[in-house]
Each structure stands twice: as C-alpha cells, then as structure tokens.
Scaffold this motif. Structure first.
Motif, PDB file in Angstrom:
ATOM      1  N   SER A 158      52.542  39.486   0.737  1.00  0.00           N
ATOM      2  CA  SER A 158      53.260  38.394   0.545  1.00  0.00           C
ATOM      3  C   SER A 158      54.365  38.261   1.366  1.00  0.00           C
ATOM      4  O   SER A 158      54.990  37.169   1.221  1.00  0.00           O
ATOM      5  N   LYS A 159      54.838  38.938   2.267  1.00  0.00           N
ATOM      6  CA  LYS A 159      55.866  38.726   3.236  1.00  0.00           C
ATOM      7  C   LYS A 159      55.120  37.778   4.420  1.00  0.00           C
ATOM      8  O   LYS A 159      55.872  37.757   5.646  1.00  0.00           O
ATOM      9  N   GLY A 160      53.821  37.777   4.443  1.00  0.00           N
ATOM     10  CA  GLY A 160      53.176  37.198   5.563  1.00  0.00           C
ATOM     11  C   GLY A 160      52.903  38.227   6.721  1.00  0.00           C
ATOM     12  O   GLY A 160      52.758  37.320   7.895  1.00  0.00           O
ATOM     13  N   LYS A 161      52.991  39.317   6.390  1.00  0.00           N
ATOM     14  CA  LYS A 161      52.683  40.358   7.645  1.00  0.00           C
ATOM     15  C   LYS A 161      51.422  41.054   7.582  1.00  0.00           C
ATOM     16  O   LYS A 161      50.702  41.015   6.525  1.00  0.00           O
ATOM     17  N   LEU A 162      51.091  41.313   8.862  1.00  0.00           N
ATOM     18  CA  LEU A 162      49.669  42.226   8.922  1.00  0.00           C
ATOM     19  C   LEU A 162      49.934  43.757   8.200  1.00  0.00           C
ATOM     20  O   LEU A 162      51.039  44.022   8.263  1.00  0.00           O
ATOM     21  N   VAL A 163      48.586  44.208   7.763  1.00  0.00           N
ATOM     22  CA  VAL A 163      48.699  45.691   7.448  1.00  0.00           C
ATOM     23  C   VAL A 163      47.541  46.339   8.182  1.00  0.00           C
ATOM     24  O   VAL A 163      46.536  45.842   8.247  1.00  0.00           O
ATOM     25  N   ILE A 164      47.994  47.303   9.070  1.00  0.00           N
ATOM     26  CA  ILE A 164      47.186  48.237   9.585  1.00  0.00           C
ATOM     27  C   ILE A 164      47.217  49.722   8.929  1.00  0.00           C
ATOM     28  O   ILE A 164      48.361  50.231   8.714  1.00  0.00           O
ATOM     29  N   LEU A 165      46.121  49.907   8.316  1.00  0.00           N
ATOM     30  CA  LEU A 165      46.145  51.368   7.562  1.00  0.00           C
ATOM     31  C   LEU A 165      45.493  52.373   8.496  1.00  0.00           C
ATOM     32  O   LEU A 165      44.726  52.078   9.386  1.00  0.00           O
ATOM     33  N   ASN A 166      46.079  53.699   8.327  1.00  0.00           N
ATOM     34  CA  ASN A 166      45.739  54.715   9.185  1.00  0.00           C
ATOM     35  C   ASN A 166      45.157  55.932   8.335  1.00  0.00           C
ATOM     36  O   ASN A 166      46.267  56.664   8.522  1.00  0.00           O
ATOM     37  N   PRO A 167      44.284  56.007   8.001  1.00  0.00           N
ATOM     38  CA  PRO A 167      43.574  57.336   7.540  1.00  0.00           C
ATOM     39  C   PRO A 167      43.170  58.046   8.668  1.00  0.00           C
ATOM     40  O   PRO A 167      43.077  59.287   8.298  1.00  0.00           O
ATOM     41  N   GLY A 168      42.930  57.459   9.799  1.00  0.00           N
ATOM     42  CA  GLY A 168      42.336  58.438  11.001  1.00  0.00           C
ATOM     43  C   GLY A 168      41.015  59.163  10.860  1.00  0.00           C
ATOM     44  O   GLY A 168      40.563  59.909  11.260  1.00  0.00           O
ATOM     45  N   THR A 169      40.389  58.618   9.666  1.00  0.00           N
ATOM     46  CA  THR A 169      39.015  59.043   9.322  1.00  0.00           C
ATOM     47  C   THR A 169      38.205  57.929   8.560  1.00  0.00           C
ATOM     48  O   THR A 169      38.533  56.818   8.256  1.00  0.00           O
ATOM     49  N   ASN A 170      36.926  58.398   8.008  1.00  0.00           N
ATOM     50  CA  ASN A 170      36.380  57.226   7.461  1.00  0.00           C
ATOM     51  C   ASN A 170      36.758  56.815   5.954  1.00  0.00           C
ATOM     52  O   ASN A 170      37.431  58.122   5.354  1.00  0.00           O
ATOM     53  N   VAL A 171      36.714  55.813   5.691  1.00  0.00           N
ATOM     54  CA  VAL A 171      37.172  55.513   4.129  1.00  0.00           C
ATOM     55  C   VAL A 171      36.053  54.774   3.550  1.00  0.00           C
ATOM     56  O   VAL A 171      35.356  54.093   3.953  1.00  0.00           O
ATOM     57  N   ASP A 172      36.322  54.607   2.176  1.00  0.00           N
ATOM     58  CA  ASP A 172      35.299  54.124   1.469  1.00  0.00           C
ATOM     59  C   ASP A 172      35.490  52.346   1.787  1.00  0.00           C
ATOM     60  O   ASP A 172      36.843  51.821   2.290  1.00  0.00           O
ATOM     61  N   LEU A 173      34.344  51.603   1.709  1.00  0.00           N
ATOM     62  CA  LEU A 173      34.334  50.397   2.406  1.00  0.00           C
ATOM     63  C   LEU A 173      35.332  49.470   1.551  1.00  0.00           C
ATOM     64  O   LEU A 173      35.668  48.518   1.910  1.00  0.00           O
ATOM     65  N   LYS A 174      35.551  49.886   0.219  1.00  0.00           N
ATOM     66  CA  LYS A 174      36.551  49.035  -0.603  1.00  0.00           C
ATOM     67  C   LYS A 174      38.048  48.960   0.364  1.00  0.00           C
ATOM     68  O   LYS A 174      38.599  47.742   0.064  1.00  0.00           O
ATOM     69  N   PHE A 175      38.352  49.779   0.833  1.00  0.00           N
ATOM     70  CA  PHE A 175      39.550  49.644   1.755  1.00  0.00           C
ATOM     71  C   PHE A 175      39.560  48.495   2.797  1.00  0.00           C
ATOM     72  O   PHE A 175      40.678  48.232   2.923  1.00  0.00           O
ATOM     73  N   PHE A 176      38.669  48.285   3.275  1.00  0.00           N
ATOM     74  CA  PHE A 176      38.464  47.231   4.172  1.00  0.00           C
ATOM     75  C   PHE A 176      38.912  45.757   3.469  1.00  0.00           C
ATOM     76  O   PHE A 176      39.201  44.666   4.177  1.00  0.00           O
ATOM     77  N   ASN A 177      38.971  45.697   2.187  1.00  0.00           N
ATOM     78  CA  ASN A 177      39.502  44.561   1.568  1.00  0.00           C
ATOM     79  C   ASN A 177      40.969  44.305   1.315  1.00  0.00           C
ATOM     80  O   ASN A 177      41.397  43.349   0.935  1.00  0.00           O
ATOM     81  N   ILE A 178      41.815  45.661   1.719  1.00  0.00           N
ATOM     82  CA  ILE A 178      43.185  45.545   1.460  1.00  0.00           C
ATOM     83  C   ILE A 178      43.844  45.882   2.843  1.00  0.00           C
ATOM     84  O   ILE A 178      44.837  46.535   3.029  1.00  0.00           O
ATOM     85  N   SER A 179      43.372  45.429   4.133  1.00  0.00           N
ATOM     86  CA  SER A 179      43.850  45.735   5.289  1.00  0.00           C
ATOM     87  C   SER A 179      43.248  44.654   6.215  1.00  0.00           C
ATOM     88  O   SER A 179      42.352  44.312   5.906  1.00  0.00           O
ATOM     89  N   ASP A 180      44.114  44.387   7.288  1.00  0.00           N
ATOM     90  CA  ASP A 180      43.795  43.611   8.531  1.00  0.00           C
ATOM     91  C   ASP A 180      42.862  44.455   9.503  1.00  0.00           C
ATOM     92  O   ASP A 180      42.011  43.906  10.409  1.00  0.00           O
ATOM     93  N   LYS A 181      43.383  45.735   9.390  1.00  0.00           N
ATOM     94  CA  LYS A 181      42.846  46.651  10.744  1.00  0.00           C
ATOM     95  C   LYS A 181      42.933  48.179  10.093  1.00  0.00           C
ATOM     96  O   LYS A 181      43.900  48.346   9.227  1.00  0.00           O
ATOM     97  N   ILE A 182      41.614  48.861  10.340  1.00  0.00           N
ATOM     98  CA  ILE A 182      41.991  50.159   9.818  1.00  0.00           C
ATOM     99  C   ILE A 182      41.770  51.302  11.063  1.00  0.00           C
ATOM    100  O   ILE A 182      40.756  50.913  11.621  1.00  0.00           O
ATOM    101  N   VAL A 183      42.439  52.223  11.414  1.00  0.00           N
ATOM    102  CA  VAL A 183      42.332  53.168  12.154  1.00  0.00           C
ATOM    103  C   VAL A 183      41.525  54.319  11.594  1.00  0.00           C
ATOM    104  O   VAL A 183      41.879  55.000  10.794  1.00  0.00           O
ATOM    105  N   VAL A 184      40.349  54.569  12.156  1.00  0.00           N
ATOM    106  CA  VAL A 184      39.372  55.347  11.610  1.00  0.00           C
ATOM    107  C   VAL A 184      39.113  56.702  12.443  1.00  0.00           C
ATOM    108  O   VAL A 184      38.188  57.537  12.300  1.00  0.00           O
TER     109      VAL A 184
END
Length: 193
Positions: free
Chosen positions: A156-182
């Motif tokens: 809502s602020k017009g900014k990117l989101v990079i999630l960092n679980p540092g491991t595999n995540v459920d595919l659903k998480f790919f809907n709520i991030s611009d990048k994911i560090v796995v």
C-alpha cells in the motif's frame, strides 16, 4: 540476520508472482533479467568498514542490485547523516535501497513491524526507500496471514517486499512477496543444495 557484520554469502533469490502487479518492481523494466543481487551491508558507512561501502560504490554491473540497510535492527531512533550520504550514493548508482525489518519468525507484533516500516519512511523519506527486507520469516503456513498483512501494508506504500525465510516455503508465500530468499550460504554449499 540480526548480526551487525557483513556476511559474504551467495543468496538464491527467487522472483515471485506477476511482476506487473508492482510498478516499483525493477524487474518490470527488463522482464528478461531474472538475475539480481542482494547485498546485506550492515556495517556503519564510515570509519572502520568504509572500505566495504567503497567497494559497493565502485561496483559496476548491469544486474539489478538491492542493498539492505540496517543501522540498528531496523531504522533506529533518529536520522543518521552518514546513512543519508550512503543512501544518496547508492541511489545515484541506480541501486535499490531496501530497509531491514525483522519479524522474529512471526512472533513480533504486527504493530511493531508496521511501526518500523513507518519510522523508516518518516526518518529517511519514502523517495529514498525502494522496499523492505522482511527478515526472520517463518516458513510455517500458519503464519501466512501474518506475512500477508505485512505484504499488503508495504504494498500500500508502493514498496517492494523481499521475504527472507532462508529456506523453502509453501508456494502460497510467493503470492505475498516480490522476492524470496530461500538459501543463504556460499556458492559451493548452494551447488550441493
């Protein structure tokens, strides 16, 4: 990544979802360029570690570069002129400045997370922030709504989101991030991974 030292490591960064959904996503400028670098530079930009920052200022690459800024496990309590100068130099290079926010694997209150996001924006200016590196991300699907709330707020602020679980995540998480560090480690370990 709450440590305040530079970690030299190879990050496997995954692009997520439809990049056209976020007009600030640099992948939109070149959809064929899927390789990007994330550089967590948690050193203070002057003094003992200034040479590390100088390496970054002198980096020449055609790839998209995201630089994570982390003065104090988040924004700190006041503007630091040395970080302002460093951020201006990074922006002049065309690098994307990403701000650090931790979540304690979904245990940190959403209000604390959004307060950090707001503090970053107010202290350093929305025009100097391209996105947020959401660290210590739980890979438990039960935390999906928690991270969805963060993504919705940042988006809502017009900014990117990079999630960092540092491991595999459920595919659903790919809907709520611009990048994911796995993956976080060196290139040799990645080849074995």
């Amino acid at each position: 990544m709450k440590n305040f030292f530079l970690i030299t490591f190879f990050i496997f960064l995954v692009s997520c979802g439809d990049s056209s959904s976020n007009s600030n996503n640099p992948a939109n400028s070149n959809p064929n360029n899927f390789t990007s670098y994330i550089i967590p530079l948690y050193f203070y930009p002057v003094g003992q570690y200034q040479s590390e920052w100088d390496k970054l200022y002198n980096l020449s690459t055609s790839k998209i570069v995201y630089v994570i800024i982390n003065p104090n496990n988040g924004p700190g309590n006041s503007v630091d002129a040395n970080y302002v100068d460093a951020i201006n130099k990074l922006k002049a290079k065309g690098f994307y400045v990403i701000r650090y926010v931790y979540t304690s694997y979904g245990k940190r209150s959403l209000s604390s997370v959004t307060n950090d996001i707001n503090k970053w924006l107010s202290l350093y200016g929305a025009n100097k922030i391209d996105g947020f590196f959401i660290d210590e991300v739980s890979n438990n699907i039960k935390k999906y709504s928690y991270y969805n709330s963060i993504y919705t707020y940042v988006n809502s602020k017009g900014k990117l989101v990079i999630l960092n679980p540092g491991t595999n995540v459920d595919l659903k998480f790919f809907n709520i991030s611009d990048k994911i560090v796995v993956f976080e480690c060196n290139e040799t370990d990645f080849e074995a991974f």
